[in-house]
Design a protein around this motif. Structure first.
Motif, mmCIF file in Angstrom:
data_model
loop_
_atom_site.group_PDB
_atom_site.id
_atom_site.type_symbol
_atom_site.label_atom_id
_atom_site.label_comp_id
_atom_site.label_asym_id
_atom_site.label_seq_id
_atom_site.Cartn_x
_atom_site.Cartn_y
_atom_site.Cartn_z
ATOM 1 N N PRO A 116 0.841 -1.195 0.000
ATOM 2 C CA PRO A 116 0.000 0.000 0.000
ATOM 3 C C PRO A 116 0.880 1.250 0.000
ATOM 4 O O PRO A 116 1.919 1.288 0.677
ATOM 5 N N PHE A 117 0.473 2.259 -0.739
ATOM 6 C CA PHE A 117 1.296 3.466 -0.852
ATOM 7 C C PHE A 117 1.664 4.065 0.507
ATOM 8 O O PHE A 117 2.833 4.421 0.717
ATOM 9 N N PRO A 118 0.735 4.195 1.462
ATOM 10 C CA PRO A 118 1.133 4.766 2.766
ATOM 11 C C PRO A 118 2.221 3.949 3.463
ATOM 12 O O PRO A 118 3.148 4.519 4.064
ATOM 13 N N ASP A 119 2.127 2.613 3.387
ATOM 14 C CA ASP A 119 3.155 1.757 3.994
ATOM 15 C C ASP A 119 4.486 1.938 3.285
ATOM 16 O O ASP A 119 5.548 2.018 3.920
ATOM 17 N N PHE A 120 4.431 2.005 1.957
ATOM 18 C CA PHE A 120 5.647 2.161 1.161
ATOM 19 C C PHE A 120 6.325 3.487 1.492
ATOM 20 O O PHE A 120 7.554 3.545 1.692
ATOM 21 N N ARG A 121 5.543 4.559 1.578
ATOM 22 C CA ARG A 121 6.112 5.886 1.883
ATOM 23 C C ARG A 121 6.725 5.894 3.282
ATOM 24 O O ARG A 121 7.820 6.435 3.486
ATOM 25 N N MET A 122 6.033 5.293 4.246
ATOM 26 C CA MET A 122 6.550 5.258 5.616
ATOM 27 C C MET A 122 7.853 4.462 5.684
ATOM 28 O O MET A 122 8.841 4.890 6.298
ATOM 29 N N LEU A 123 7.883 3.275 5.038
ATOM 30 C CA LEU A 123 9.085 2.442 5.056
ATOM 31 C C LEU A 123 10.258 3.150 4.391
ATOM 32 O O LEU A 123 11.394 3.086 4.873
ATOM 33 N N ALA A 124 9.984 3.829 3.277
ATOM 34 C CA ALA A 124 11.056 4.522 2.560
ATOM 35 C C ALA A 124 11.648 5.638 3.402
ATOM 36 O O ALA A 124 12.878 5.788 3.496
ATOM 37 N N GLY A 125 10.781 6.430 4.043
ATOM 38 C CA GLY A 125 11.288 7.507 4.879
ATOM 39 C C GLY A 125 12.106 6.999 6.041
ATOM 40 O O GLY A 125 13.169 7.544 6.370
ATOM 41 N N ASP A 168 -4.003 3.311 -3.467
ATOM 42 C CA ASP A 168 -2.942 2.991 -4.427
ATOM 43 C C ASP A 168 -1.980 1.963 -3.834
ATOM 44 O O ASP A 168 -1.669 1.991 -2.637
ATOM 45 N N TYR A 169 -1.471 1.093 -4.718
ATOM 46 C CA TYR A 169 -0.500 0.069 -4.339
ATOM 47 C C TYR A 169 0.725 0.198 -5.238
ATOM 48 O O TYR A 169 0.599 0.458 -6.438
ATOM 49 N N ILE A 170 1.898 -0.015 -4.643
ATOM 50 C CA ILE A 170 3.163 0.187 -5.351
ATOM 51 C C ILE A 170 3.799 -1.162 -5.659
ATOM 52 O O ILE A 170 3.919 -2.029 -4.788
ATOM 53 N N TYR A 171 4.229 -1.314 -6.911
ATOM 54 C CA TYR A 171 4.771 -2.572 -7.421
ATOM 55 C C TYR A 171 6.188 -2.398 -7.940
ATOM 56 O O TYR A 171 6.538 -1.349 -8.504
ATOM 57 N N LEU A 172 6.987 -3.442 -7.838
ATOM 58 C CA LEU A 172 8.144 -3.607 -8.709
ATOM 59 C C LEU A 172 7.633 -3.916 -10.110
ATOM 60 O O LEU A 172 6.582 -4.556 -10.269
ATOM 61 N N ASP A 173 8.387 -3.515 -11.119
ATOM 62 C CA ASP A 173 7.942 -3.725 -12.497
ATOM 63 C C ASP A 173 7.606 -5.188 -12.787
ATOM 64 O O ASP A 173 6.591 -5.505 -13.408
ATOM 65 N N VAL A 174 8.434 -6.121 -12.286
ATOM 66 C CA VAL A 174 8.254 -7.532 -12.626
ATOM 67 C C VAL A 174 6.938 -8.078 -12.090
ATOM 68 O O VAL A 174 6.256 -8.867 -12.761
ATOM 69 N N TYR A 175 6.534 -7.641 -10.890
ATOM 70 C CA TYR A 175 5.293 -8.152 -10.304
ATOM 71 C C TYR A 175 4.058 -7.454 -10.882
ATOM 72 O O TYR A 175 3.008 -8.080 -11.038
ATOM 73 N N TYR A 176 4.182 -6.167 -11.201
ATOM 74 C CA TYR A 176 3.051 -5.494 -11.840
ATOM 75 C C TYR A 176 2.773 -6.118 -13.206
ATOM 76 O O TYR A 176 1.623 -6.417 -13.552
ATOM 77 N N GLU A 177 3.824 -6.307 -13.976
ATOM 78 C CA GLU A 177 3.648 -6.884 -15.312
ATOM 79 C C GLU A 177 3.094 -8.299 -15.219
ATOM 80 O O GLU A 177 2.286 -8.714 -16.057
ATOM 81 N N ALA A 178 3.507 -9.047 -14.188
ATOM 82 C CA ALA A 178 3.015 -10.419 -14.025
ATOM 83 C C ALA A 178 1.528 -10.430 -13.713
ATOM 84 O O ALA A 178 0.740 -11.141 -14.356
ATOM 85 N N GLU A 179 1.100 -9.639 -12.723
ATOM 86 C CA GLU A 179 -0.317 -9.656 -12.358
ATOM 87 C C GLU A 179 -1.192 -9.065 -13.455
ATOM 88 O O GLU A 179 -2.306 -9.555 -13.695
#
Length: 747
Positions: free
Chosen positions: A235-244, A276-287
């Motif tokens: 999830p975007f909020p989790d991704f933003r928090m982890l990145a910071g 919104d959900y954030i993907y690596l390219d390989v997993y987005y393209e797969a799903e």
């Protein structure tokens, strides 16, 4: 255990006994001032005459005695005339042999290597060196010196020789310049360096913390770490928090790098109804591909030139079997739709239904292929259907690209030649493997997915079977009726009670289900040892090697698989004077030991009655049949396939008297002893207990406490796996177009 004392060692390479080109692992004799010492470690390609400064520790090898295991290495080209000649005579530089090495050193003395590296044209002076040969020597020398220089630079940061070799293969002489520009490129495909290790190089190069290069690599690292935990996205909020938090960057730095990464399609954002959900390219393209392809498969109707109702009636007449209504529905669905899911617990008739589908497909003239995610699951499918089943990897054919990444030979350009493909144990299939399978299917090929959604999810990212069913956009037939013969089994009844959240009757002492209250770990281990070695063989005629499997939720502790394996090995296959052994980090192997392969090795060769083949897979179980101390090799028998392991390959093997629940998935055993240690709360959940219980065919023995069983039955909480495949499917297949059979997903 006391820590090993770190020591320093300096000397000259005398001889190289072994070298692995892929990993850089080497065994060499080092001549020091005091003695000749055997050195082992990932040091890269060594040659006689090289001078080394090593740090590491002395260890004792069971056969070769004391060795120095090197953790780091500073290399220097030979400095004396004698060692320079030895170095060149070894053949390290193409075109220079012993005789020519002698002439070159006689001409240039201690400056020989400098001449070869920086002024190779001076080699023309030497008799026997033509202009063409001079160019060959110069080219080879540049490769050798370039790789050595790169290894020396990277080893100061604790980066292994194998990573340095992979970097040099990819970027050649420009490797260090590439790394200086962006050390985080070492984290990419083909090298796979850990992000935190690349950070050491970046810090030394004074790359700022808010550098877009660092932040982008950090984004990938966070998403790759999430994938190791089963998530295809965050999830975007989790991704933003982890990145910071993990990267120590400001919101402004995050937003700038995030939008750049989205624009460059390095990462993807998917807008689901809940955010919104954030993907690596390989997993987005797969799903995205999975959802798109399933939508197309549902829209493509197979030719309806086979009377399925008539075929089912003939099957019943020929076999004397009467199919339940849901079984008939599943068979009809397999013929009417391009893709379907058949699910249900033990004893509900999945195998009977599956065999009927296969027989009718063959009668209809269809080409049918069978597959399962692991070697053990494929073997079981073969036994249940009487037709050969392959692992999905073997079915698709494996190869490697220029970066050394696994790819499949069958894809959109080279599809599988099949009309129907049936895949069993789909709960174990992860997102990327399923994408690879779909890419290898012709649009006209029907796909039948079989599995138990209540079992553990895949080790890889995704929760595929659960997601396909939860989407309510595929034809799903869930078999719910437990047939009379199965009802007689307390194992099956208990499994259905567990999955329904009911406590099984632990007081019942039926012929196939027993519970023993053992709360002290040491007492429980001794009891398991007794059951395995004597009580079950004497009472039932089971053999420990072939029929009895000990299963534990954990690898750790007295009742973990590591300690249990050592205990059971000492019980049924103890050490004997003169009996050869080989070791890896955890286990000692003896002839007769029960073992398991724990890595997929697609190119590992095997022989079977004159036949040759390749491929040994994670989960394959076998027996050590020979240990040859002369060649330092171990031979193992995997259902008739004989595989030879060298000493450095033994990290692929574990003892298999006891295995974890995850490793047992996809297999069935005549008798299972399931130990449930106190504690291990992280592993105390229902699907794990259910999966373990359903591994037993004829006898199940639980060893633990009633409280532990109750905890696991009540704990329905599963680790959430983030994925948007469900939403993608729902957006591409409308509810109004719900295929025939999908309504049974509610059953």
């Amino acid at each position: 255990m006391q820590p090993k004392m770190v020591q320093a060692l300096r000397g000259t390479v005398d001889d190289v006994m072994f070298y692995n080109e892929d990993t850089g692992y080497v065994v060499a004799d080092l001549e020091t001032e005091e003695a000749m010492i055997t050195v082992v470690g990932e040091l890269g390609h060594l040659e006689p005459g090289e001078e080394l400064e090593l740090t590491g520790s002395f260890v004792t090898h069971p056969r070769f005695g004391q060795q120095f295991r090197a953790d780091s290495c500073v290399r220097a080209l030979p400095s004396t005339v004698v060692n320079i000649e030895r170095y060149l005579a070894s053949g390290v530089i193409r075109g220079i042999g012993k005789a020519l090495a002698k002439r070159i050193v006689a001409e240039f003395g201690e400056f020989t290597l400098q001449i070869i590296e920086k002024e190779p044209e001076k080699l023309y002076r030497i008799k026997g060196i033509s202009p063409q040969k001079c160019e060959e020597i110069a080219e080879s020398a540049q490769q050798i010196f370039g790789l050595r220089a790169l290894m020396g630079k990277l080893q100061t940061y604790g980066i292994s020789a194998s990573a340095a070799m992979q970097a040099y293969r990819r970027w050649g002489a420009a490797a260090w310049e590439v790394i200086q520009d962006n050390p985080f490129r070492l984290c990419g495909a083909g090298i796979g360096l850990e992000f935190r290790t690349a950070e050491k190089v970046a810090a030394d190069l004074e790359i700022p913390a808010n550098s877009p290069k660092r932040i982008l690599a950090g984004f990938r690292w966070l998403l790759e770490t999430a994938a190791l935990e089963g998530h295809t996205c965050l999830p975007f909020p989790d991704f933003r928090m982890l990145a910071g938090r993990a990267l120590g960057i400001t919101e402004q730095d995050f937003q700038q790098a995030y939008h750049d990464a989205i624009d460059d399609r390095v990462i993807y954002s998917y807008s689901a109804p809940d955010g919104d959900y954030i993907y690596l390219d390989v997993y987005y393209e797969a799903e995205d591909f999975i959802a798109t392809r399933i939508s197309a498969m549902l829209s493509f109707s197979p030719p309806e030139d086979f009377d399925c109702t008539k075929g089912i009636a003939q099957e019943e007449q020929e076999t004397g079997m009467t199919y339940a209504e849901l079984q008939k529905k599943a068979i009809a669905c397999a013929f009417s739709r391009g893709i379907m899911v058949l699910t249900g617990g033990p004893g509900t008739g999945k195998t009977t239904t599956l065999n009927s589908v296969i027989h009718l497909c063959l009668k209809a003239g269809s080409t049918v292929l069978l597959a399962a995610p692991t070697g053990r699951a494929a073997k079981r499918m073969t036994e249940l259907t009487g037709r050969e089943a392959k692992t999905i990897h073997r079915l698709l054919g494996t190869d490697y690209d220029e970066l050394g990444q696994l790819i499949f030979q069958h894809n959109e350009q080279n599809p599988l030649q099949a009309d129907v493909i049936i895949v069993d144990e789909v709960s174990m299939v992860d997102t990327l493997l399923f994408e690879g399978l779909l890419r290898a299917l012709r649009l006209s090929c029907r796909l039948i997915l079989v599995g138990d959604e209540d079992q553990l999810p895949s080790v890889g990212a995704g929760h595929l079977l659960h997601t396909l069913i939860a989407s309510r956009r595929l034809p799903v037939v869930r078999l719910t009726e437990i047939f009379r013969q199965a009802q007689e089994s307390c194992i099956i009844r208990s499994a259905h009670q567990i999955v329904s959240g009911e406590m099984p009757d632990l007081r019942e002492k039926s012929s196939d289900f027993f519970f023993f209250d053992r709360r002290n770990a040491a007492e429980a281990a001794a009891f398991v040892q007794e059951l395995y070695h004597s009580r079950l063989p004497q009472a039932y005629g089971f053999t420990p090697q072939n029929d009895i499997q000990v299963i534990s939720p954990t690898r750790k502790g007295i009742l973990g698989t590591v300690t249990l394996n050592q205990l059971l090995q000492d019980t049924v296959n103890p050490a004997q004077y003169g009996k050869p052994i080989m070791k890896n980090l955890l286990f000692t192997f003896r002839e007769g030991d029960k073992i398991m392969q724990i890595q997929n090795q697609y190119e590992m060769e095997w022989t079977r009655a004159g036949e040759r083949g390749a491929g040994i897979f994670n989960g394959d179980m076998g027996t050590v049949v020979q240990i040859d101390k002369g060649t330092n090799t171990l031979k193992a028998d995997f259902d008739g396939r004989i595989v030879t392991y060298r000493a450095e390959q033994l990290d692929q093997l574990e003892l298999a008297y006891a295995v974890t629940v995850h490793k047992s998935q996809g297999s069935e055993f005549e008798a299972v002893i399931l130990v449930l240690p106190e504690g291990s709360d992280r592993l105390s959940y229902r699907s794990l207990l259910y999966t373990a219980v359903t591994r037993a065919k004829k006898l199940l023995i639980l060893v633990g406490s009633p409280r532990k069983v109750f905890e696991m039955v009540q704990n329905q909480q599963k680790t959430e796996r983030y994925s948007c495949l469900c939403e993608m499917l729902q957006s591409m297949v409308s509810r109004e177009e719900l295929p025939i059979g999908a309504e049974s997903a509610d059953a």
